[in-house]
Design an enzyme around this catalytic site. Structure first.
Site, PDB file in Angstrom:
ATOM      1  N   LYS A 242       0.237   1.637 -13.436  1.00  0.00           N
ATOM      2  CA  LYS A 242      -0.739   0.599 -13.114  1.00  0.00           C
ATOM      3  C   LYS A 242      -1.749   0.389 -14.231  1.00  0.00           C
ATOM      4  O   LYS A 242      -1.930   1.224 -15.115  1.00  0.00           O
ATOM      5  CB  LYS A 242      -1.420   0.917 -11.782  1.00  0.00           C
ATOM      6  CG  LYS A 242      -0.470   0.698 -10.600  1.00  0.00           C
ATOM      7  CD  LYS A 242      -1.147   0.808  -9.258  1.00  0.00           C
ATOM      8  CE  LYS A 242      -0.169   0.412  -8.146  1.00  0.00           C
ATOM      9  NZ  LYS A 242      -0.760   0.561  -6.799  1.00  0.00           N
ATOM     10  N   ARG A 282       4.552   7.246  -4.743  1.00  0.00           N
ATOM     11  CA  ARG A 282       5.388   6.050  -4.884  1.00  0.00           C
ATOM     12  C   ARG A 282       5.541   5.767  -6.375  1.00  0.00           C
ATOM     13  O   ARG A 282       4.558   5.478  -7.053  1.00  0.00           O
ATOM     14  CB  ARG A 282       4.754   4.860  -4.159  1.00  0.00           C
ATOM     15  CG  ARG A 282       5.571   3.581  -4.191  1.00  0.00           C
ATOM     16  CD  ARG A 282       4.869   2.469  -3.419  1.00  0.00           C
ATOM     17  NE  ARG A 282       5.662   1.258  -3.402  1.00  0.00           N
ATOM     18  CZ  ARG A 282       5.615   0.307  -4.326  1.00  0.00           C
ATOM     19  NH1 ARG A 282       4.776   0.433  -5.355  1.00  0.00           N
ATOM     20  NH2 ARG A 282       6.375  -0.771  -4.243  1.00  0.00           N
TER      21      ARG A 282
END
Length: 304
Positions: A242, A282
């Site tokens: 991210k 995840r």
């Protein structure tokens, strides 16, 4: 090393549409399969915009993740990156359901569907999905809790302040003034209450790292992840590649490294998340996450 107090062990043994997910002994790894043309890292991996999903290539990737040790495969048919354009339920179904049916025929691995739309979730559950991963924490579609309850599936309830098309990359400011942990726990408490009102007990919470938070707020959540266990549910951390990781590793005077150059930062952040109590990671890179988990568990055993 921080280690959550599991308290009621039953909350870490989840019945997900008839399949058990046991998080009481060790964290689980959730591998990501995005069947989208525009996801921030792997968009277009299994077909470009307007193309049919390349099922065999997607299946090969999912099966490799399962063989590597991923307990869950998370399937998405709509990008949730900030500013992404929404797609219809029909398009999500077209992208995901044939793949889910194929994967279910080939493997007993747990499958989650990354969607906030009840229509998509219902079809995915009938196709063999075990978990609904709702980025809205049941706040976008009022029909979603009822669908999940009828199928007795597991649910991931995530915090986000708005739909993805209304979110924008933000590194320095936040429209919210309330402290981020209070904001997230208040939101997730409401989501959990909705789930339990519908008789849903297999609940996982996700603070929504990268969704409508500043860089500092994301790291604050990562540092205090274990506090989310006060909600009485396992905690999922979705950190993989991210943008806030890119901000941390950016060299002065240079551009922020793209997602393809954030693997080492991801491994570091995943390790911190596990040490701070994450029950599920995840990830795009399952092998790396498996190794991070192994090192954390070995350290935990040595410190007991």
């Amino acid at each position: 090393m921080m280690k959550q107090n599991l308290g009621d062990q039953s909350r870490y043994r989840l019945n997900c549409a008839g399949a058990m997910l046991d998080l009481s002994a060790r964290p689980a790894i959730m591998g990501i399969v995005n069947l989208t043309p525009d996801s921030f890292f792997d968009g277009g991996s299994y077909g470009s915009a307007g193309e049919a999903v390349q099922l065999e290539r997607a299946l090969e990737s999912a099966m490799a993740m399962a063989r590597a040790g991923a307990e869950i495969i998370d399937v998405g048919g709509e990008s949730t990156r900030p500013g992404s354009a929404p797609v219809s339920a029909e398009e999500e179904i077209r992208r995901t359901i044939p793949f889910i049916e194929l994967l279910r025929r080939q493997s007993d691995v747990l499958i989650s569907i990354d969607t906030w739309k009840s229509e998509v979730a219902a079809k995915a559950l009938r196709a063999g999905v075990n978990i609904v991963n709702d980025i809205s924490g049941f706040s976008f579609d009022p029909k979603m809790p009822g669908v999940c309850a009828r199928h007795h599936c597991g649910v991931v309830l995530m915090h986000t302040p708005a739909k993805p098309d209304a979110l924008r990359w933000s590194y320095n400011t936040s429209a919210e003034t309330e402290e981020v942990m209070n904001r997230v726990t208040t939101f997730l408490s409401r989501s959990i209450a909705i789930a339990r009102e519908h008789g849903i007990e297999s609940i996982i919470v996700d603070p929504g790292l990268g969704f409508g938070k500043t860089v500092e707020e994301n790291y604050r959540l990562l540092a205090r992840l274990d506090e989310l266990h006060k909600l009485g549910c396992p905690v999922l951390a979705g950190i993989s590649r991210k943008s806030f990781l890119g901000q941390a590793i950016r060299r002065t005077g240079e551009e922020t490294p793209p997602p393809s150059e954030r693997l080492l930062a991801t491994i570091s952040a995943n390790t911190i998340a596990l040490m701070n109590g994450a029950d599920i990671l995840r990830v795009h890179d399952v092998d790396a996450a498996i190794q991070a988990r192994a090192v954390v568990l070995a350290t935990r055993r040595a410190s007991d």
